[in-house]
Design an enzyme around this catalytic site. Structure first.
Site, PDB file in Angstrom:
ATOM      1  N   GLU A 141       0.844  -1.201   0.000  1.00 37.53           N
ATOM      2  CA  GLU A 141       0.000   0.000   0.000  1.00 37.53           C
ATOM      3  C   GLU A 141       0.878   1.249   0.000  1.00 37.53           C
ATOM      4  O   GLU A 141       2.073   1.163   0.277  1.00 37.53           O
ATOM      5  CB  GLU A 141      -0.930  -0.016   1.219  1.00 37.53           C
ATOM      6  CG  GLU A 141      -0.197  -0.082   2.523  1.00 37.53           C
ATOM      7  CD  GLU A 141      -1.026  -0.714   3.656  1.00 37.53           C
ATOM      8  OE1 GLU A 141      -0.896  -0.232   4.790  1.00 37.53           O
ATOM      9  OE2 GLU A 141      -1.794  -1.663   3.417  1.00 37.53           O
ATOM     10  N   LYS A 143       2.870   4.558   1.016  1.00 35.11           N
ATOM     11  CA  LYS A 143       3.422   5.091   2.259  1.00 35.11           C
ATOM     12  C   LYS A 143       3.044   6.569   2.288  1.00 35.11           C
ATOM     13  O   LYS A 143       3.655   7.398   1.614  1.00 35.11           O
ATOM     14  CB  LYS A 143       4.935   4.920   2.276  1.00 35.11           C
ATOM     15  CG  LYS A 143       5.560   5.349   3.594  1.00 35.11           C
ATOM     16  CD  LYS A 143       7.018   4.914   3.676  1.00 35.11           C
ATOM     17  CE  LYS A 143       7.608   5.173   5.043  1.00 35.11           C
ATOM     18  NZ  LYS A 143       7.501   6.570   5.469  1.00 35.11           N
ATOM     19  N   ASP A 145       2.546  10.332   3.290  1.00 35.84           N
ATOM     20  CA  ASP A 145       3.537  11.236   3.858  1.00 35.84           C
ATOM     21  C   ASP A 145       2.832  12.354   4.614  1.00 35.84           C
ATOM     22  O   ASP A 145       2.538  13.404   4.061  1.00 35.84           O
ATOM     23  CB  ASP A 145       4.392  11.811   2.711  1.00 35.84           C
ATOM     24  CG  ASP A 145       5.729  12.300   3.220  1.00 35.84           C
ATOM     25  OD1 ASP A 145       6.039  12.066   4.397  1.00 35.84           O
ATOM     26  OD2 ASP A 145       6.456  12.920   2.433  1.00 35.84           O
ATOM     27  N   TYR A 254      -4.113   2.374   8.287  1.00 38.19           N
ATOM     28  CA  TYR A 254      -3.367   1.299   7.640  1.00 38.19           C
ATOM     29  C   TYR A 254      -3.026   0.136   8.560  1.00 38.19           C
ATOM     30  O   TYR A 254      -2.323  -0.772   8.180  1.00 38.19           O
ATOM     31  CB  TYR A 254      -2.095   1.838   6.980  1.00 38.19           C
ATOM     32  CG  TYR A 254      -1.164   2.585   7.906  1.00 38.19           C
ATOM     33  CD1 TYR A 254      -0.513   1.923   8.935  1.00 38.19           C
ATOM     34  CD2 TYR A 254      -0.951   3.947   7.757  1.00 38.19           C
ATOM     35  CE1 TYR A 254       0.323   2.593   9.790  1.00 38.19           C
ATOM     36  CE2 TYR A 254      -0.102   4.626   8.610  1.00 38.19           C
ATOM     37  CZ  TYR A 254       0.528   3.942   9.630  1.00 38.19           C
ATOM     38  OH  TYR A 254       1.359   4.610  10.487  1.00 38.19           O
ATOM     39  N   LYS A 358      11.219   3.133  -0.812  1.00 35.08           N
ATOM     40  CA  LYS A 358      11.248   4.594  -0.957  1.00 35.08           C
ATOM     41  C   LYS A 358      11.399   4.991  -2.415  1.00 35.08           C
ATOM     42  O   LYS A 358      12.274   4.477  -3.111  1.00 35.08           O
ATOM     43  CB  LYS A 358      12.430   5.165  -0.159  1.00 35.08           C
ATOM     44  CG  LYS A 358      12.364   4.852   1.328  1.00 35.08           C
ATOM     45  CD  LYS A 358      11.420   5.772   2.049  1.00 35.08           C
ATOM     46  CE  LYS A 358      12.193   6.967   2.564  1.00 35.08           C
ATOM     47  NZ  LYS A 358      11.353   7.799   3.446  1.00 35.08           N
ATOM     48  N   CYS A 452       8.091  48.571 -11.317  1.00 35.85           N
ATOM     49  CA  CYS A 452       7.610  47.369 -11.991  1.00 35.85           C
ATOM     50  C   CYS A 452       8.589  46.994 -13.103  1.00 35.85           C
ATOM     51  O   CYS A 452       8.903  47.820 -13.955  1.00 35.85           O
ATOM     52  CB  CYS A 452       6.226  47.610 -12.586  1.00 35.85           C
ATOM     53  SG  CYS A 452       5.679  46.259 -13.653  1.00 35.85           S
ATOM     54  N   CYS A 455       6.482  47.606 -16.557  1.00 34.42           N
ATOM     55  CA  CYS A 455       5.980  48.903 -17.024  1.00 34.42           C
ATOM     56  C   CYS A 455       6.620  50.084 -16.297  1.00 34.42           C
ATOM     57  O   CYS A 455       6.283  51.230 -16.569  1.00 34.42           O
ATOM     58  CB  CYS A 455       4.462  48.962 -16.877  1.00 34.42           C
ATOM     59  SG  CYS A 455       3.922  49.141 -15.179  1.00 34.42           S
ATOM     60  N   CYS A 470       2.414  46.197  -8.526  1.00 32.07           N
ATOM     61  CA  CYS A 470       2.339  47.183  -9.584  1.00 32.07           C
ATOM     62  C   CYS A 470       0.863  47.551  -9.692  1.00 32.07           C
ATOM     63  O   CYS A 470       0.024  46.679  -9.892  1.00 32.07           O
ATOM     64  CB  CYS A 470       2.832  46.566 -10.892  1.00 32.07           C
ATOM     65  SG  CYS A 470       2.354  47.515 -12.339  1.00 32.07           S
ATOM     66  N   CYS A 475      -0.688  47.517 -17.111  1.00 33.12           N
ATOM     67  CA  CYS A 475       0.667  46.973 -17.223  1.00 33.12           C
ATOM     68  C   CYS A 475       0.615  45.737 -18.118  1.00 33.12           C
ATOM     69  O   CYS A 475      -0.165  44.814 -17.878  1.00 33.12           O
ATOM     70  CB  CYS A 475       1.171  46.609 -15.832  1.00 33.12           C
ATOM     71  SG  CYS A 475       2.674  45.631 -15.840  1.00 33.12           S
TER      72      CYS A 475
HETATM   73  S1  IVH Z   1       2.867   0.467   8.681  1.00 34.06           S
HETATM   74  C1  IVH Z   1       4.867  -1.629  12.022  1.00 34.06           C
HETATM   75  N1  IVH Z   1       1.747   1.508   6.568  1.00 34.06           N
HETATM   76  O1  IVH Z   1       5.546   5.402   7.822  1.00 34.06           O
HETATM   77  C2  IVH Z   1       4.456  -0.997  10.765  1.00 34.06           C
HETATM   78  N2  IVH Z   1       3.166   2.894   7.874  1.00 34.06           N
HETATM   79  O2  IVH Z   1       8.290   4.470   9.474  1.00 34.06           O
HETATM   80  C3  IVH Z   1       4.183   0.405  11.010  1.00 34.06           C
HETATM   81  N3  IVH Z   1       3.325   5.202   7.063  1.00 34.06           N
HETATM   82  O3  IVH Z   1       5.434   7.254  10.394  1.00 34.06           O
HETATM   83  C4  IVH Z   1       3.891   1.228   9.869  1.00 34.06           C
HETATM   84  N4  IVH Z   1       1.992   4.964   5.343  1.00 34.06           N
HETATM   85  O4  IVH Z   1       3.010   6.535   9.892  1.00 34.06           O
HETATM   86  C5  IVH Z   1       2.567   1.731   7.600  1.00 34.06           C
HETATM   87  N5  IVH Z   1       0.658   2.296   4.677  1.00 34.06           N
HETATM   88  C6  IVH Z   1       1.468   2.512   5.723  1.00 34.06           C
HETATM   89  C7  IVH Z   1       2.061   3.767   5.968  1.00 34.06           C
HETATM   90  C8  IVH Z   1       2.916   3.921   7.045  1.00 34.06           C
HETATM   91  C9  IVH Z   1       2.741   5.811   6.011  1.00 34.06           C
HETATM   92  C10 IVH Z   1       4.260   5.876   7.986  1.00 34.06           C
HETATM   93  C11 IVH Z   1       3.978   5.645   9.416  1.00 34.06           C
HETATM   94  C12 IVH Z   1       5.298   5.903  10.091  1.00 34.06           C
HETATM   95  C13 IVH Z   1       6.258   5.565   9.013  1.00 34.06           C
HETATM   96  C14 IVH Z   1       6.939   4.274   9.349  1.00 34.06           C
END
Ligand code: IVH
Length: 715
Positions: A141, A143, A145, A254, A358, A452, A455, A470, A475
């Site tokens: 799934e 990750k 941010d 998650y 990543k 400006c 102009c 301006c 302009c």
């Molecule tokens: S699972 C033990 N699933 O990533 C497993 N983490 O370093 C724990 N994060 O800050 C994490 N999306 O909040 C998991 N689909 C996802 C995630 C996720 C983002 C973040 C999590 C934590 C960091 C893990």
């Protein structure tokens, strides 16, 4: 949670509550109506916030919500903490308390390429005691941010929410989390024999919401957030829950990290896989990464058999991440079966059954070569740093906005500096910081211009703003930017008339004001290099389509400072014809809900400037819709007049008036102003040095040809 039958019933109940007099059912008590309203509102919040797929309009939802608020005001004794109206409390958080998590919140180990993932797979098999040729099932799934959150539910109610903190202890942020409408205040865990549960997830901000948030901050003279993550994590920790609410955070869940029954015994084994747990959470109303295909053509969560499938899925996501609604920095790969997870175990830092993949970094360092000052559509002068070109996640970046003087000063940015830049998805690049240890003394401070750059008018800085402007509305740089905005996607949405085309037409002298867009000469365009008949015809079609836009789009397209999409709609709803706004006094704009004094002032100014009104009249004469009902699209200014039903065109230089004035008068007399000679044209008015249009009209033989004097006589 909601079977198709239940959904149908709730939908019908919504309509009844909306459109039948109160009470909807004769014997319905206030308490019953309140409960009904809550049920349907919860249902619509789920459709909207968890599924992104609402079944009623925002307006209808608001009406239901208002009804509930009104009834609760009349019957305060019936208010319960899990009512949808009780999300935002007015109490300020005095001091943030620390709370211990039920189980430690670990981090994730990172991987960066296919090789790392293959190694991870090998290690999982070893730890779980499987043979090297075994095929492990992984749940994969995004990750997300944002900011990590832990939610505690007891007795089907949300009782506590916390940040990750140091993994063992986090900050209590319940009042703030309650404002997130994707987080249910109540959820039927008991249905699964769960008395107490802890869920983990991520609070994030959609990229488009983030962009708007930053635009508003800039307009208010504040520094923008570097990226959606900062905006989200900051939003979680506001002292005033109203502020959290205003950031538009969403929560993706998650993980089900803890679940016990009435006796306090763990029931996690009832969900033998990660997918089972997420399915259950989805079922009872949480927003989880969806297993269905998204518009990207990929699901958010997928069960992959074997690491090869994982690699392919991660790569597919990496390619599409920019088109995704949210900013993500990678994918998370989790062993799906709980018993296998247990066999893998964990270090004190991270589980051995999961790994983060990543994506390529979004940050890079480069040198700031110079600063240019660009003039925007409302005259704001923005410093833009010119960089030595640098690759950021596959895109070459060579310039980045420095926003305003305060931004430059607070980061002490100088010409010649090395800077760290970040590009969050399709979000605009941002200077995170200066690498001041790399300075060699040759760096020069950035000088703000006094005039400006386009102009040369003196720049002014209103006292309560952070931005130099301006103030010359004519302009050239502003006019060009206004045309670009006018044609852009969120405004009139004219396909094929982007920034480069407009700039080119502008340089050719074909575009001097927005109205000119509606009288482009398609024959000339067809002859331009890179165009041809087909593109010219397509452009014509796109412009003809834009003419029929509803008036809220038109209002938005006029670059009235602070008049956004939403306020344009509010304004449009007040009039039958755009030019009615020219007759309003200042107070009248302010009476519209959500239109503040500053915006009212700006609208008033715009509609009391005769040149703007001329421009609008010309546009109307050229066929642009200025009337409320988009179906009613005959572009004549008046329904009566000597030229009703006639299509007219002017060619050559007129002696007593400008082309615009002539067109406005024709429209006022009921005529439709055409954009070229065709079989539909009735009248051609010829001025001095008439050319090909006159010849064409004569060839057709069906067009009446008038002199300027004849035209004036008729109107
Ligand atoms: S699972 C033990 N699933 O990533 C497993 N983490 O370093 C724990 N994060 O800050 C994490 N999306 O909040 C998991 N689909 C996802 C995630 C996720 C983002 C973040 C999590 C934590 C960091 C893990």
């Amino acid at each position: 949670m909601y079977t198709p039958d239940a959904q149908r019933i709730l939908y019908e109940l919504s309509k009844k509550l909306l459109y039948s007099p109160q009470p909807a059912v004769s014997e319905e008590t206030a308490a019953e109506r309140i409960e009904n309203l809550r049920s349907v509102i919860r249902y619509h919040e789920w459709r909207y916030y968890a599924l992104n797929d609402p079944v009623i309009s925002d307006f209808e939802y608001d009406q239901l919500y208002k009804q509930l608020e009104a009834l609760e005001r009349q019957h305060p004794e019936l208010i319960t903490p899990d009512s949808p109206t009780q999300r935002v409390s007015s109490d300020l958080i005095e001091e943030i308390n620390q709370v211990a998590h039920l189980t430690p919140m670990l981090s994730l180990d990172n991987s960066y390429d296919a090789r790392d993932l293959l190694e991870f797979d090998t290690s999982v098999k070893k730890l779980a005691g499987l043979t090297p040729d075994a095929v492990v099932e992984y749940a994969v799934e995004p990750k997300f941010d944002g900011g990590t959150i832990a939610l505690l539910y007891e007795n089907d109610r949300l009782v506590r929410a916390a940040t990750r903190g140091n993994g063992l202890v986090g900050d209590e942020i319940t009042a703030n989390i309650r404002t997130l409408r994707s987080v249910p205040l109540q959820a039927p865990f008991k249905q699964y024999g769960i008395e107490k549960a802890e869920l983990r997830g991520e609070a994030i901000i959609r990229k488009d919401v983030f962009e708007k948030l930053n635009a508003a901050r800039l307009a208010a003279g504040e520094s923008p957030f570097a990226n959606p993550r900062n905006a989200a994590t900051g939003g979680l920790r506001m002292k005033d829950p109203k502020e959290t609410a205003s950031r538009g955070l969403e929560a993706f869940i998650y993980q089900l990290s803890y679940a016990v029954d009435k006796q306090g015994k763990s029931v996690l084994e009832r969900f033998p896989t990660h997918m089972d747990a997420l399915n259950m959470l989805e079922e009872i109303g949480f927003k989880v990464p969806t297993a269905n295909r998204t518009p990207l053509g990929l699901p958010e969560r997928r069960l992959c058999r074997g690491i090869e499938e994982v690699i392919a899925f991660c790569n597919a996501w990496q390619e599409r991440r920019d088109a995704y609604l949210y900013e993500i920095d990678g994918m998370v790969i989790k062993v799906n079966a709980l018993d296998l997870q247990e066999r893998c175990g964990a270090t004190t830092h991270h589980p051995r059954w999961a790994v983060a993949f990543k994506f390529k970094a979004r940050q890079a360092t480069t040198r700031l070569r110079d600063v240019e000052f660009q003039v925007g559509k409302t005259g704001a002068v923005t410093p833009v740093a010119k960089l030595e070109p640098v690759q950021l996640a596959g895109v070459t970046i060579q310039s980045v906005s420095l926003h305003n003087e305060d931004f430059i000063r607070s980061k002490d940015i100088r010409i010649g500096d090395y800077v760290l830049v970040e590009r969050a998805g399709d979000v605009i690049p941002y200077v995170v910081k200066v690498l001041d240890h790399l300075r060699d003394g040759s760096e020069r401070p950035i000088e703000y211009p006094k005039r400006c750059p386009a102009c040369q008018s003196p720049l002014v800085k209103p006292e309560d703003e952070a931005i130099w402007r301006c103030e010359n509305a004519d302009c050239e740089a502003q006019v060009l930017q206004r045309m670009i905005f006018h044609a852009s996607k969120h405004a009139m949405d004219i396909e094929g008339l982007g920034e480069s085309t407009i700039t080119r037409f502008y340089q050719l002298g074909w575009l001097r004001s927005i109205a000119d867009i509606y009288r482009l000469d398609y024959d000339k365009i067809a002859q331009l290099e890179g165009f041809g008949e087909k593109s010219a015809a397509n452009l014509r079609q796109a412009i003809e389509k834009a003419k029929r836009n509803p008036i809220h789009r038109l209002l938005h397209s006029l670059s009235i400072h602070h008049l956004g999409q939403k306020s344009s709609k509010l304004l449009a709803a007040q009039v039958k014809h755009v030019l009615e706004l020219a007759e309003w006094d200042l107070e009248r704009y302010q009476q519209i809900k959500d239109i503040g004094p500053v915006l009212a002032q700006n609208i008033y100014h715009f509609f009391h400037n005769p040149r703007n009104l001329d421009m609008l009249r010309t546009m109307e004469a050229l066929g642009v819709n200025l009337s409320q009902t988009p179906e009613d699209l005959r572009p004549s200014a008046t329904a009566e007049g000597p030229l009703v039903g006639k299509t007219i065109l002017f060619t050559g230089t007129l002696a007593s008036m400008t082309r615009e004035q002539a067109e406005a008068r024709a429209a006022a007399a009921g005529a439709i102003v055409a954009s070229g000679v065709s079989k539909n044209l009735n009248i051609l008015v010829v001025g001095d040095k008439a050319g090909s249009k006159l010849r064409k009209a004569q060839e057709l033989g069906t067009v009446e040809i008038w002199t300027e004097a004849e035209f004036l006589e008729r109107v």
